[in-house]
Design a protein around this motif. Structure first.
Motif, short mmCIF file in Angstrom:
data_model
loop_
_atom_site.label_atom_id
_atom_site.label_comp_id
_atom_site.label_asym_id
_atom_site.label_seq_id
_atom_site.Cartn_x
_atom_site.Cartn_y
_atom_site.Cartn_z
N TYR A 60 0.82 -1.20 0.00
CA TYR A 60 0.00 0.00 0.00
C TYR A 60 0.86 1.26 0.00
O TYR A 60 1.97 1.27 0.55
N ALA A 61 0.31 2.31 -0.57
CA ALA A 61 0.92 3.62 -0.43
C ALA A 61 0.83 4.04 1.03
O ALA A 61 -0.14 3.71 1.73
N ASP A 62 1.81 4.78 1.49
CA ASP A 62 1.82 5.22 2.89
C ASP A 62 0.57 6.02 3.23
O ASP A 62 0.07 5.96 4.36
N SER A 63 0.06 6.75 2.26
CA SER A 63 -1.08 7.64 2.51
C SER A 63 -2.38 6.88 2.79
O SER A 63 -3.32 7.46 3.34
N PHE A 68 -7.09 1.46 3.82
CA PHE A 68 -7.56 0.77 2.62
C PHE A 68 -7.10 -0.68 2.65
O PHE A 68 -6.02 -0.99 3.16
N THR A 69 -7.91 -1.56 2.05
CA THR A 69 -7.56 -2.97 1.93
C THR A 69 -7.85 -3.45 0.52
O THR A 69 -8.99 -3.31 0.04
N GLU A 89 -8.77 14.39 1.00
CA GLU A 89 -7.61 14.23 0.10
C GLU A 89 -7.62 12.90 -0.63
O GLU A 89 -6.78 12.67 -1.51
N ASP A 90 -8.55 12.02 -0.32
CA ASP A 90 -8.71 10.78 -1.08
C ASP A 90 -9.56 11.00 -2.34
O ASP A 90 -9.70 10.09 -3.17
N THR A 91 -10.11 12.19 -2.50
CA THR A 91 -10.91 12.50 -3.68
C THR A 91 -10.07 12.38 -4.95
O THR A 91 -9.00 12.98 -5.06
N ALA A 92 -10.54 11.56 -5.89
CA ALA A 92 -9.79 11.28 -7.10
C ALA A 92 -10.60 10.35 -8.00
O ALA A 92 -11.62 9.79 -7.56
N VAL A 93 -10.13 10.20 -9.22
CA VAL A 93 -10.60 9.10 -10.07
C VAL A 93 -9.72 7.90 -9.77
O VAL A 93 -8.49 8.01 -9.81
N TYR A 94 -10.35 6.77 -9.45
CA TYR A 94 -9.63 5.56 -9.10
C TYR A 94 -9.63 4.60 -10.28
O TYR A 94 -10.69 4.34 -10.87
N TYR A 95 -8.45 4.08 -10.59
CA TYR A 95 -8.27 3.19 -11.73
C TYR A 95 -7.78 1.82 -11.27
O TYR A 95 -6.91 1.71 -10.41
#
Length: 126
Positions: A60-63, A68-69, A89-95
């Motif tokens: 996982y990314a440190d952030s 998250f799992t 700050e987790d707001t994003a498009v997830y791919y």
């Protein structure tokens, strides 16, 4: 080549949870290492999590570590990303991404993957 279709994104308040799914076409899903990446507005696509073909290795990314799992269901050709304690700050498009892999290898770099989904929007309000 495989086709990937993400689902499960949406709008959630800070502290809430979402589970993303990525359905993979083809009969060789268990031969692919899988990854989740995200792109926030004005930023580069970044690594979130990865899982080996068997599911035995994850990173996982440190952030997002501890919140998250990533998991996979090889019988159902699906990889998941459970996201808890969401932050604005987790707001994003997830791919979702996939690449053929050997053994327990996992990959964190965008160029390592050659199959990508279309993305699903996750918006976390404060």
């Amino acid at each position: 080549q495989v086709q990937l279709v993400e689902s499960g994104g949406g709008l959630v308040q800070a502290g809430g949870s979402l589970r993303l799914s990525c359905a993979c076409s083809g009969r060789t899903f268990s031969s692919y290492a899988m990854g989740w990446f995200r792109r926030a507005p004005g930023k580069e696509r970044e690594f979130v999590a990865t899982i080996s073909r068997s599911g035995g290795s994850t990173l996982y990314a440190d952030s997002v570590k501890g919140r998250f799992t990533i998991s996979r269901d090889n019988a159902g050709n699906t990889v998941y990303l459970q996201m808890n304690s969401l932050k604005p700050e987790d707001t994003a498009v997830y791919y979702c991404a996939a690449r053929l892999s050997e053994y327990t290898h996992i990959y964190t770099k965008v160029p390592s993957y050659d199959n990508w989904g279309q993305g699903t929007q996750v918006t976390v309000s404060s």
